[in-house]
Scaffold this motif. Sequence first.
Motif, PDB file in Angstrom:
ATOM      1  N   ASP A 163       0.835  -1.216   0.000  1.00 46.52           N
ATOM      2  CA  ASP A 163       0.000   0.000   0.000  1.00 46.52           C
ATOM      3  C   ASP A 163       0.860   1.253   0.000  1.00 46.52           C
ATOM      4  N   SER A 164       2.142   1.090  -0.322  1.00 44.15           N
ATOM      5  CA  SER A 164       3.061   2.224  -0.367  1.00 44.15           C
ATOM      6  C   SER A 164       2.749   3.120  -1.573  1.00 44.15           C
ATOM      7  N   THR A 165       3.053   4.401  -1.419  1.00 40.23           N
ATOM      8  CA  THR A 165       2.901   5.338  -2.550  1.00 40.23           C
ATOM      9  C   THR A 165       4.135   5.348  -3.442  1.00 40.23           C
ATOM     10  N   GLU A 199       6.842   6.854  -2.873  1.00 37.29           N
ATOM     11  CA  GLU A 199       7.491   8.162  -2.857  1.00 37.29           C
ATOM     12  C   GLU A 199       8.722   8.126  -1.948  1.00 37.29           C
ATOM     13  N   ARG A 221       1.114  -2.601  -6.388  1.00 40.23           N
ATOM     14  CA  ARG A 221       0.441  -1.662  -5.482  1.00 40.23           C
ATOM     15  C   ARG A 221      -1.036  -2.019  -5.392  1.00 40.23           C
ATOM     16  N   LYS A 279      -3.727  -0.330  -5.347  1.00 40.21           N
ATOM     17  CA  LYS A 279      -4.609   0.332  -6.306  1.00 40.21           C
ATOM     18  C   LYS A 279      -4.509  -0.323  -7.679  1.00 40.21           C
TER      19      LYS A 279
END
Length: 954
Positions: free
Chosen positions: A710-712, A714, A768, A770
């Motif tokens: 669930d990391s972005t 960034e 990810r 998403k």
Amino acid sequence: MLKLNSYLETHSEPAWERFREAGEVSLTESQQQVLRALFAVSPFIARVAERYPNQLLADFFANDGAISIDDSSVYESKLNKLLSECDDDRRAKYKLREYRHCVMAKLAAADILGQLSITEALKHFSIFADAAIEQSLSWAFKRLVAKHGTPRDSNGEAMPMLVIGMGKLGGRELNFSSDIDLIFAYPEQGETEGPGRNLEHSVFYKRLAQLFIALLDETTADGQVFRVDMRLRPFGQSGPLVTSINALEHYYQEQGRDWERYAMVKARLIGASAADEKTFYDLIRPFVYRRYIDFGAIEALRKMKLLITQETRRRGVKNNIKLGAGGIREVEFIVQAHQLIRGGQEKSLQTRSLYKAINGLVELELIENERADKLIENYEFLRTIEHRLQQIDDAQTQQLPDDELGRERLRCMLGEADWASVQARVDDCMASIHEEFQQVVGEQSEDDEEEQSLQVLWQDMLEDDAAIEILEAEGVDEPERLWRLINDFRQESRRRSSGPRGRAAMARLMPMMLRHAVQHQHPERLLERLLSIIKAIMSRTAYIELLAENPGARTQLCKLCMASPWISNQLAQHPLLLDELIDPQQLYTLPEAKNYDALLREYLVRIPEQDLETQMDALRQAKQALQLKIAAADISNVLELMNVSDHLSALAEAIIHEVIGLAWYQLTQKHGKPEGTSVENTGFGVMAYGKLGGEELGYGSDLDLVFVTDSTYEGVTDGNKPIEVQQFYLRLAQRVLHLFTTRTTAGVLYDVDLRLRPSGQSGLLVTRVKSYARYLHDDAWTWELQALVRARPVYGSNSIRDTLMDIRRAALMQPRNDEPLKKDIVSMRRKMKHHLSASRMDAFDLKQDDGGIADIEFITQYLVLKYAHTHPSLCRYSDNIRLLTEAQQEHLLDDVDAQNLVNAFQIFRCESHALALQGEQLLEKHNLDTERQAVIRCWNKLLGDTEIEPTDNN
């Protein structure tokens, strides 16, 4: 001068006539006689003379009539000149092959005619190979630099590719028609610098290696320069073609195996700078040479020799002067056994040269002068025969010919009167070598045990008839078969010395194990399984003593082995499991499924976190021990079917949690962690599919997993060596896979299958959340949604687990048109049955045959995908039984069909577990037609009227 008989003259006539008719070269009468004799024994020389007459014969003869051969120092300059005139690959390949064939034909002629000693021949062959490697690599390097720029190190210096010569090439003892074993490496990571399109160093050197290999190895109309074998590189054929020096060092430190240690004794950098040589030798020396006297090397070498012997037997190889008993390989084993044992302390043994190593052994008084001289004499005789065999037809062979023409050619070259003389010399030579080999590597043991009950079957000199009579008296139905097992094992144990203590323990144990066997209903079956385990522990005296002195352990061993060959195989492969037999009450006492986490931590708690190798072994041993407990409870009917799968699945989940914890620790110690994460909330999740996802795991099942985050993505990690967050999670997944699938001394933890991730094998290793949700909503195929029915999160924070369940629920609850759904499911079922069914007319494939487990799973998946959008409760579970029960309660399936499917599924799963424990796939003993027909009726009711387009099953 070779002395030809009429048989060889007749057979060489066609080749000689073709050469004379071409008439391109003028030769004197004496030169013609020499050349014709060479044609008679070497079709290779005849072919080269016919194809390249001017190039070969222009300076073939010296003024004194001998063969004119270049000094070995000129090979490099001549190759350099030839390649400097080539401006494309095709021309370079032609020139290399033409020069190689002419050089080797002249060397073969000089060697056959006795102008070269064996050491001179080895020197010429090896130096020519070095020159071909260096000049071909230099030519290829210049070509790629012109196109992509120059790879440079941190000091701005150009970096050539490092070529590591292995085997006989590394030891400068190359044979005439040898392949060359190579490993490629480069000093540093980076990018090329130049006018063309820059490449990462890893890509540049891979292309360089491919071009270089093609120059030497590719088979053209002119043949090859050398066969290039890259299988000795890290990870073998599955590993990268070229690796960095740092990666090479890491590999040998972390994963180097016994046979690689043996192979690295001969490793040599070819054409490298002094600095690169020092770096390389500093890297491999601690791996090859232990600082202590390493007697364990003998056992490793013995096992390697046993593998080679088994392979030669499997292939039916006889009269092989390299691999056979007393062959060239045994000489190498004798010398390298001493090198590996004492090389760490005796610098004189740290040499690639067999000759220098033998001299070192003599100086250290580890071998007498006379024995050393005899060993070298026999070795050189076999190497001479090896060269003559290969010089006949430029073929890589060490096999004595079994045809008349081949034997006559070899006899003539060796100057023997007849073939019987050749065979006698070879036999005497190999017998002498094998005797020395047995003394050093495989010494036989004497037996001084006292006779006890059934002990006579364990004695030497027992006649077959007498042994069979004894077994008949014990009431054995097939005494001949049982005696064959005993006798074969007895002979093997004599060859595998375990010292006086080990022999005494074996003498106590074997009669007792034989007693267990002869008293059993199926003595052959039980004894075969017991012997497979005893073979595995034969050299571990402590385990032999444990069984000899512990009646309870023996009883449990026999009980488990008779119940399941799967269990006996586990015990044979992982003898540490025998410790579990000491306390039978403890063996059959299972923990609660929720307690596997705590049990695993007990196995690991005393191991330092940085001790990766020990942790990996401990995890494997814990899994094997706990699986044995489950299997023992299973065969004793302590566990019901559902509970067996529950325990196996709970164990797998606990191991996943520990493995990711280890991987997280290792990675964060080096690179730090992404912002906002911790060991309790790693931002990493695992979705289990298949049997683990459905909580239906079986013995030996692999794990179908999908990694998500669930990391972005960034920013970078917060350690001393920060890396991008995306790279961090990729490395975390790779490390997890490494921990699971690397084969250590304790085996593999689990095989892991990642093909169900988005886009399959071409997809990202970590997805990810998403992207995972978007893929399932927009792009997933029906079969992927079928797989999702049996998926559930098995690792991650509560937040990421909830997210994954929401994603799964949303994907499954999409409304679907019934007819396309039916067609997709029926089509996939047909394909699966066609490709995977192993059925026979007299047996039932529980998984794939009509009316089997797969049909029930597909029915369940169809119901979920069709009705989940109006019946959300179908998304609650991932196992078939609860899903079918839910479908019944929602009135999507009538009570009779639901009960029939659940009943059949439970029976099939129970039989499947039993088959796994018996090491079988197909059901033969039980008639399950009633259950199968009930499943088929339900299939036909729900999916049987579906028409699909015919598919090409080929």
